[in-house]
Design a protein around this motif. Structure first.
Motif, PDB file in Angstrom:
ATOM      1  N   PHE A  73      11.296   9.762  43.511  1.00  0.00           N
ATOM      2  CA  PHE A  73      10.697  10.122  44.554  1.00  0.00           C
ATOM      3  C   PHE A  73      10.851   8.895  45.484  1.00  0.00           C
ATOM      4  CE2 PHE A  73       7.582  11.757  47.932  1.00  0.00           C
ATOM      5  CZ  PHE A  73       8.160  13.078  47.939  1.00  0.00           C
ATOM      6  N   ALA A  74      10.509   8.993  46.725  1.00  0.00           N
ATOM      7  CA  ALA A  74      10.535   7.814  47.473  1.00  0.00           C
ATOM      8  C   ALA A  74       9.313   7.654  48.323  1.00  0.00           C
ATOM      9  CB  ALA A  74      11.998   7.430  48.372  1.00  0.00           C
ATOM     10  N   TRP A  75       8.821   6.702  48.598  1.00  0.00           N
ATOM     11  CA  TRP A  75       7.692   6.489  49.358  1.00  0.00           C
ATOM     12  C   TRP A  75       7.788   5.347  50.428  1.00  0.00           C
ATOM     13  CZ3 TRP A  75       7.723   7.361  44.287  1.00  0.00           C
ATOM     14  CH2 TRP A  75       7.059   8.321  43.748  1.00  0.00           C
ATOM     15  N   LYS A  76       7.050   5.562  51.418  1.00  0.00           N
ATOM     16  CA  LYS A  76       7.010   4.469  52.621  1.00  0.00           C
ATOM     17  C   LYS A  76       5.781   3.603  52.321  1.00  0.00           C
ATOM     18  CE  LYS A  76       9.112   6.956  56.431  1.00  0.00           C
ATOM     19  NZ  LYS A  76       8.958   7.474  57.819  1.00  0.00           N
ATOM     20  N   GLU A  77       5.921   2.313  51.805  1.00  0.00           N
ATOM     21  CA  GLU A  77       4.950   1.407  51.331  1.00  0.00           C
ATOM     22  C   GLU A  77       5.299   0.127  51.971  1.00  0.00           C
ATOM     23  OE1 GLU A  77       4.485   1.427  47.144  1.00  0.00           O
ATOM     24  OE2 GLU A  77       4.331   3.851  46.962  1.00  0.00           O
ATOM     25  N   ILE A  78       4.266  -0.794  51.834  1.00  0.00           N
ATOM     26  CA  ILE A  78       4.227  -2.180  52.353  1.00  0.00           C
ATOM     27  C   ILE A  78       4.754  -3.046  51.437  1.00  0.00           C
ATOM     28  CG2 ILE A  78       3.036  -3.816  53.440  1.00  0.00           C
ATOM     29  CD1 ILE A  78       3.503  -1.540  55.378  1.00  0.00           C
ATOM     30  N   VAL A  79       5.823  -3.673  51.411  1.00  0.00           N
ATOM     31  CA  VAL A  79       6.318  -4.763  50.781  1.00  0.00           C
ATOM     32  C   VAL A  79       6.519  -5.875  51.254  1.00  0.00           C
ATOM     33  CG1 VAL A  79       8.410  -5.195  48.978  1.00  0.00           C
ATOM     34  CG2 VAL A  79       7.425  -2.880  49.219  1.00  0.00           C
ATOM     35  N   ASN A  80       5.945  -7.189  50.819  1.00  0.00           N
ATOM     36  CA  ASN A  80       5.719  -8.445  51.463  1.00  0.00           C
ATOM     37  C   ASN A  80       5.550  -8.421  52.976  1.00  0.00           C
ATOM     38  OD1 ASN A  80       6.913  -9.264  48.681  1.00  0.00           O
ATOM     39  ND2 ASN A  80       8.840  -9.154  49.474  1.00  0.00           N
ATOM     40  N   GLY A  81       4.482  -7.586  53.252  1.00  0.00           N
ATOM     41  CA  GLY A  81       4.025  -7.748  54.666  1.00  0.00           C
ATOM     42  C   GLY A  81       4.683  -6.650  55.442  1.00  0.00           C
ATOM     43  N   LYS A  82       5.589  -5.955  54.812  1.00  0.00           N
ATOM     44  CA  LYS A  82       6.459  -5.065  55.749  1.00  0.00           C
ATOM     45  C   LYS A  82       6.584  -3.829  55.190  1.00  0.00           C
ATOM     46  CE  LYS A  82      11.039  -5.161  58.168  1.00  0.00           C
ATOM     47  NZ  LYS A  82      12.366  -5.642  58.246  1.00  0.00           N
ATOM     48  N   GLU A  83       6.699  -2.647  56.096  1.00  0.00           N
ATOM     49  CA  GLU A  83       7.243  -1.269  55.731  1.00  0.00           C
ATOM     50  C   GLU A  83       8.620  -1.119  54.840  1.00  0.00           C
ATOM     51  OE1 GLU A  83       5.899   2.790  57.284  1.00  0.00           O
ATOM     52  OE2 GLU A  83       7.757   2.584  57.863  1.00  0.00           O
ATOM     53  N   ALA A  84       8.644  -0.751  53.736  1.00  0.00           N
ATOM     54  CA  ALA A  84       9.671  -0.516  52.982  1.00  0.00           C
ATOM     55  C   ALA A  84       9.789   0.890  52.539  1.00  0.00           C
ATOM     56  CB  ALA A  84      10.086  -1.476  52.039  1.00  0.00           C
ATOM     57  N   ILE A  85      10.940   1.254  52.049  1.00  0.00           N
ATOM     58  CA  ILE A  85      11.257   2.571  51.495  1.00  0.00           C
ATOM     59  C   ILE A  85      11.161   2.350  49.879  1.00  0.00           C
ATOM     60  CG2 ILE A  85      12.382   4.891  51.024  1.00  0.00           C
ATOM     61  CD1 ILE A  85      11.031   4.371  53.893  1.00  0.00           C
ATOM     62  N   VAL A  86      10.346   2.861  49.216  1.00  0.00           N
ATOM     63  CA  VAL A  86      10.255   2.248  47.557  1.00  0.00           C
ATOM     64  C   VAL A  86      10.705   3.681  46.927  1.00  0.00           C
ATOM     65  CG1 VAL A  86       8.941   1.629  45.742  1.00  0.00           C
ATOM     66  CG2 VAL A  86       8.354   0.821  48.059  1.00  0.00           C
ATOM     67  N   HIS A  87      11.752   3.478  46.172  1.00  0.00           N
ATOM     68  CA  HIS A  87      12.378   4.357  45.242  1.00  0.00           C
ATOM     69  C   HIS A  87      11.944   4.266  43.868  1.00  0.00           C
ATOM     70  CE1 HIS A  87      15.243   3.774  48.720  1.00  0.00           C
ATOM     71  NE2 HIS A  87      15.734   5.074  48.211  1.00  0.00           N
ATOM     72  N   ARG A  88      11.476   5.265  43.264  1.00  0.00           N
ATOM     73  CA  ARG A  88      11.158   5.024  41.795  1.00  0.00           C
ATOM     74  C   ARG A  88      11.682   6.230  41.199  1.00  0.00           C
ATOM     75  NH1 ARG A  88       5.800   4.456  44.463  1.00  0.00           N
ATOM     76  NH2 ARG A  88       5.230   2.117  44.345  1.00  0.00           N
ATOM     77  N   LYS A  89      12.817   6.089  40.639  1.00  0.00           N
ATOM     78  CA  LYS A  89      13.651   6.738  39.666  1.00  0.00           C
ATOM     79  C   LYS A  89      13.219   6.679  38.252  1.00  0.00           C
ATOM     80  CE  LYS A  89      18.362   8.340  39.010  1.00  0.00           C
ATOM     81  NZ  LYS A  89      19.771   7.899  39.156  1.00  0.00           N
ATOM     82  N   GLY A  90      12.386   7.771  37.873  1.00  0.00           N
ATOM     83  CA  GLY A  90      11.919   7.584  36.563  1.00  0.00           C
ATOM     84  C   GLY A  90      10.822   6.446  36.405  1.00  0.00           C
ATOM     85  N   ALA A  91      10.048   6.179  37.338  1.00  0.00           N
ATOM     86  CA  ALA A  91       9.049   5.419  37.324  1.00  0.00           C
ATOM     87  C   ALA A  91       7.726   5.962  38.007  1.00  0.00           C
ATOM     88  CB  ALA A  91       9.565   4.200  38.081  1.00  0.00           C
ATOM     89  N   THR A  92       6.415   5.540  37.461  1.00  0.00           N
ATOM     90  CA  THR A  92       5.133   6.131  37.923  1.00  0.00           C
ATOM     91  C   THR A  92       4.392   5.212  39.099  1.00  0.00           C
ATOM     92  OG1 THR A  92       5.052   6.862  35.586  1.00  0.00           O
ATOM     93  CG2 THR A  92       2.903   6.844  36.918  1.00  0.00           C
ATOM     94  N   PRO A  93       4.221   5.759  40.012  1.00  0.00           N
ATOM     95  CA  PRO A  93       3.231   4.984  40.911  1.00  0.00           C
ATOM     96  C   PRO A  93       2.010   4.467  40.317  1.00  0.00           C
ATOM     97  CG  PRO A  93       4.006   7.156  41.873  1.00  0.00           C
ATOM     98  CD  PRO A  93       4.096   7.110  40.626  1.00  0.00           C
ATOM     99  N   ALA A  94       1.890   3.137  40.763  1.00  0.00           N
ATOM    100  CA  ALA A  94       0.839   2.419  39.845  1.00  0.00           C
ATOM    101  C   ALA A  94      -0.135   1.542  40.963  1.00  0.00           C
ATOM    102  CB  ALA A  94       1.113   1.544  38.693  1.00  0.00           C
ATOM    103  N   ASN A  95      -0.457   2.063  42.142  1.00  0.00           N
ATOM    104  CA  ASN A  95      -1.301   1.289  43.009  1.00  0.00           C
ATOM    105  C   ASN A  95      -2.536   1.087  42.540  1.00  0.00           C
ATOM    106  OD1 ASN A  95       0.618   1.230  45.533  1.00  0.00           O
ATOM    107  ND2 ASN A  95       0.818   3.489  45.027  1.00  0.00           N
TER     108      ASN A  95
END
Length: 463
Positions: free
Chosen positions: A337-359
């Protein structure tokens, strides 16, 4: 006037002699070819005169975009340097998976990346790969099985519930789960996901609605499963209605079925046409989120994720009803899946291909294999991993290698030793095909806290 609409017809009504004609013909042939030529031309004229009125329209949105702000198709070159990245459990990961991530990090849209300790090579992004991009989504970075997810339901029933009920529980799994391309439930309830506007607004999804309805509550082939087991809770959360102890539980792993696969195929094709890349990274073609196709994929991807959840909810509802008991805790999470998340202070599209969200504080379930425990976890929100963790143990042997290496009798012996009953399953999903989940978990103690475990006892897979 002939029956088939041509570019000349569009030029006659005023279309400019550029790529907007090809786009219009493509959209008409894909979605409107059975309609009368005259009515299509009347609509096309309206689009030509007032393109802004058709922004986001299923058929004409892309045409309107082509008239007002055409997408520039040009060959993209890779950067010479990689975006920042981290690898967890590097010594346990094959070189090909690492090089796949390295290539992805050179895309001009890449912001940051990470590789989880269960990683192994795949198509496009490696399995276990996490990639943050700038305002662009990579269909193959999400994967074919969009919204594939884990769902664990824990009942307020002691683990001793298994004793003397093994055959009854096997029958419940056989009767209430369906696997593969062709099995469907005879009685299918309606679900609110089918009333979503995307199914009417996006022509591709409109055509897939019937298939999605038929496959509700079913699971895919390969490594997808539904299994009964024992959930051992060692660190319960305050909101849970159960304490420390061992409980009867059901765990499922599956995704968005034919709906997700068709979405992935369609938008991957569009991405490769709009975003030519060198051959070694052509699977990483992206869609700009400011374009019609990018926005449409984003809507379709999120719908597929919600549909995957609906499938799991239906599976767990059927099983709870058959057992006659109520679920007290459900822990679930997407991967692919892909999520809109903040990376290094800026919104980015985070793709997790076979990875678990761990906020921070986010719950998840990381399975082992059918003879190894899975882990109930809570994310630590580590920015080095882009707030991610592994999605399982990860493969040690490819499917092909499994067929060359293992036998059914070896698998039966391992299952018997571990007290596991298997219904269905193939050699390519042998327990020995997977890495040691305990090593994988040791390599990500900076990423998640462990709240408990899940040990499989009766496993149902596709045949």
């Amino acid at each position: 006037m002939g029956n088939k609409l041509s570019g000349k017809d569009l030029i006659k009504i005023g279309f400019p002699k550029n790529n907007s004609i090809n786009i219009a013909l493509g959209q008409i042939n894909r979605y409107r070819k059975r309609e009368k030529k005259e009515s299509i031309l009347t609509e096309a004229k309206e689009v030509l005169l007032f393109p802004e009125k058709f922004t986001g329209h299923g058929t004409w949105g892309k045409v309107a975009e082509g008239l007002v702000n055409p997408v520039q198709v040009r060959m993209h070159q890779l950067n010479n340097t990689r975006a920042p990245f981290s690898i967890f459990g590097e010594n346990e990961i094959d070189e090909q998976a690492k090089y796949q991530l390295y290539d992805a990090l050179k895309l001009p849209i890449s912001v940051a990346g990470a590789l989880m300790p269960d990683a192994h090579s795949g198509y496009g992004l490696p399995i276990g790969g996490v990639l943050a991009t700038d305002n662009a989504v990579i269909p193959y970075g999400v994967g074919v099985d969009i919204g594939c997810r884990m769902s664990l339901s824990i009942f307020d029933i002691p683990a001793s519930f298994f004793k003397g009920k093994e055959h009854q529980l096997e029958a419940i799994l056989k009767d209430n789960t369906k696997f593969g391309m062709y099995e469907t439930h005879t009685i299918r309830p309606d679900h609110e996901v089918f009333s979503r506007s995307e199914f009417q607004d996006i022509p591709l999804l409109k055509n897939l609605l019937g298939k999605a309805y038929k496959q509700l509550g079913t699971s895919g082939g390969g490594n997808h499963f539904v299994e009964f087991g024992i959930a051992k809770i060692t660190n319960p959360l305050n909101e849970w209605k159960i304490g420390v102890g061992e409980y009867f539980a059901v765990l499922s792993h599956s995704g968005s079925r034919g709906l997700g696969a068709n979405i992935a195929k369609h938008y991957t094709y569009l991405a490769t046409k709009q975003c030519p890349l060198p051959k070694n990274v052509q699977h990483l073609a992206w869609l700009d989120l400011n374009t019609h196709d990018g926005q449409e994929y984003w809507l379709a991807m999120n719908l597929a994720g919600d549909y995957a959840k609906a499938c799991h909810d239906d599976i767990h509802r059927r099983i709870a009803k058959a057992i006659g008991k109520r679920v007290v805790v459900t822990i679930e999470n997407h991967h692919n899946f892909a999520w809109k998340e903040i990376v290094n202070g800026k919104e980015a599209i985070v793709h997790r291909k076979g990875a678990t969200p761990a906020n921070v504080g986010e719950l998840g379930i990381i399975p082992g294999s059918m003879t190894a425990p899975g882990f109930i976890v809570q994310g630590k929100g580590n920015p080095e991993s882009l707030n991610s963790a592994s999605h399982g143990a990860g493969r040690l042997f490819s499917r092909k290698k499994c067929k060359e290496t293992f036998t059914q009798s070896e698998i039966k012996k391992v299952l018997k030793t571990n007290g596991v009953t298997l219904i269905g399953g193939n050699i390519d999903e042998a327990p020995m095909a997977y890495k040691d989940i305990n090593k994988v978990m040791a390599n990500q103690n900076e990423l998640v806290d462990v709240l408990g475990t899940f040990t499989p006892k009766i496993v149902r897979m596709d045949r």
